[in-house]
Design an enzyme around this catalytic site. Structure first.
Site, PDB file in Angstrom:
ATOM      1  N   ASP A   8      31.351 -74.195 -20.816  1.00  0.00           N
ATOM      2  CA  ASP A   8      30.561 -72.910 -20.586  1.00  0.00           C
ATOM      3  C   ASP A   8      31.528 -72.106 -19.771  1.00  0.00           C
ATOM      4  O   ASP A   8      32.269 -72.113 -18.907  1.00  0.00           O
ATOM      5  CB  ASP A   8      29.510 -73.277 -19.909  1.00  0.00           C
ATOM      6  CG  ASP A   8      28.098 -72.434 -20.306  1.00  0.00           C
ATOM      7  OD1 ASP A   8      28.636 -71.400 -21.279  1.00  0.00           O
ATOM      8  OD2 ASP A   8      27.063 -72.761 -20.070  1.00  0.00           O
ATOM      9  N   ASP A 131      27.375 -75.288 -17.203  1.00  0.00           N
ATOM     10  CA  ASP A 131      26.688 -73.922 -16.831  1.00  0.00           C
ATOM     11  C   ASP A 131      26.717 -73.681 -15.266  1.00  0.00           C
ATOM     12  O   ASP A 131      26.874 -72.726 -14.637  1.00  0.00           O
ATOM     13  CB  ASP A 131      25.413 -73.488 -17.629  1.00  0.00           C
ATOM     14  CG  ASP A 131      24.671 -72.326 -17.088  1.00  0.00           C
ATOM     15  OD1 ASP A 131      25.372 -71.161 -17.533  1.00  0.00           O
ATOM     16  OD2 ASP A 131      23.705 -72.327 -16.582  1.00  0.00           O
TER      17      ASP A 131
END
Length: 336
Positions: A8, A131
């Site tokens: 991510d 993330d």
């Protein structure tokens, strides 16, 4: 054995302070970043570093969980054609992030891998972990503080990832990150057809789900009235240079954005973004008819647009999503 990892990226401002991360488990992950980059650069760098960090295990299958369908399609659908054309798109313009893509092209040679799209911010454990780490690095660059870069992959050569343990020091970039360009130029505008849709009614494609959610904070409203903020964002979306900037437009469109075009076609967010990359259209003027605050987190704009294609009546529903106004629904009808 199959290595399963999430990759991510994050950019605060898009472009702005940026981070990337890949994550297998708490003992196997890596992160890095730059003072200035884009969300897409972060997503690509996370995938590139994952391939490089597992290069000592070429016989193992690599399953990459990714919430960026831009990245997935770049690698699995578009890259081979771009390479044949000298890393240029069908219109002859250079491919964005080409240095990263060239490194990925080299890194995946001879590797066994698959990509799996996962919806971002939907509670997927590996995606959430990647993330959080990518965003932590971006925040560290923004605040000038240190951020952990992770233990890396067991058995991989020890390197300091891009950004290093002290994000403010650019000299800590590793060889894996040398090709990252700190700034990205927007694609040059082209012409879009059928003005009554927000971005046009184009027949250039039919694919959906081609781009990831871009959810970083972009437009702090401060003390500016919400009506003025939303109107300013609507005007921004009517500019061809903004529509040509997929990173910026991707932030302004809600993850669940939809549009009903004048032909009755139902457009998804990803379908619209795909069209914009090929054809961002012409400048459109806005004459506001009403701006109604439906709730604390929603705003309805009604306005008349004018362009060389004629006049249209339009409605746009904006939602306040984690501090960022984003366009949720749009409909346009030619004015008789």
């Amino acid at each position: 054995m199959t290595i399963i990892a999430a990759a991510d990226g994050s950019a605060l401002g898009n472009p702005g302070p940026a981070g990337w991360a890949w994550y297998v488990d708490d003992s196997c992950w890596q992160a890095g970043g730059w003072p200035h980059g884009t969300n897409n650069q972060g997503e690509l760098m996370a995938v590139l570093d994952l391939f490089k960090s597992t290069a000592h295990l070429p016989q193992e299958d690599l399953r990459i969980l990714c919430d960026s369908q831009y990245v997935i399609n770049c690698i699995t659908k578009w890259m081979a054609g771009w390479k044949r054309k000298g890393w240029r798109k069908a219109d002859g313009k250079p491919v964005l992030n080409v240095d990263l893509l060239k490194e990925i092209d080299q890194a995946i040679a001879g590797r066994k891998y698959t990509f799996e799209w996962v919806k971002g911010h939907a509670g997927h454990d590996l995606n959430e972990a990647a993330d959080e780490r990518a965003r932590a690095v971006a925040l560290a660059y923004q605040q000038g503080t240190a951020a952990p870069v992770g233990p890396g992959f067991p058995g991989a050569p020890q390197t300091v990832p891009a950004g290093g343990a002290v994000p403010a020091v650019a000299a800590t970039q590793a060889p894996a990150a040398r090709a990252v360009a700190p700034a990205v130029a927007a694609p040059a505008p082209m012409q879009l057809h059928a003005e009554p849709a927000l971005f046009g009614e184009s027949g250039l494609f039919g694919q959906a789900d081609l781009f990831s959610e871009l959810d970083d904070e972009i437009v702090p409203s401060g003390e500016i009235p919400a009506e003025d903020v939303v109107l300013g964002l609507e005007r921004e979306l009517l500019r061809p240079d903004v529509r040509a900037d997929i990173g910026r437009t991707g932030v302004l469109l809600h993850p669940d954005f939809a549009e009903i075009g004048s032909s009755g076609r139902y457009w998804t967010r990803d379908a619209m973004l795909m069209a914009l990359e090929e054809d961002p259209g012409e400048a459109i003027d806005l004459e506001l008819l009403s701006a109604d605050r439906l709730s604390e987190n929603s705003m309805l704009l009604n306005y008349r647009s004018r362009s060389r294609a004629g006049a249209s009546l339009r409605s746009s529903l904006w939602l306040l999503d984690r501090g960022q106004w984003r366009l949720r629904f749009h409909q346009g009808t030619p004015e008789s």
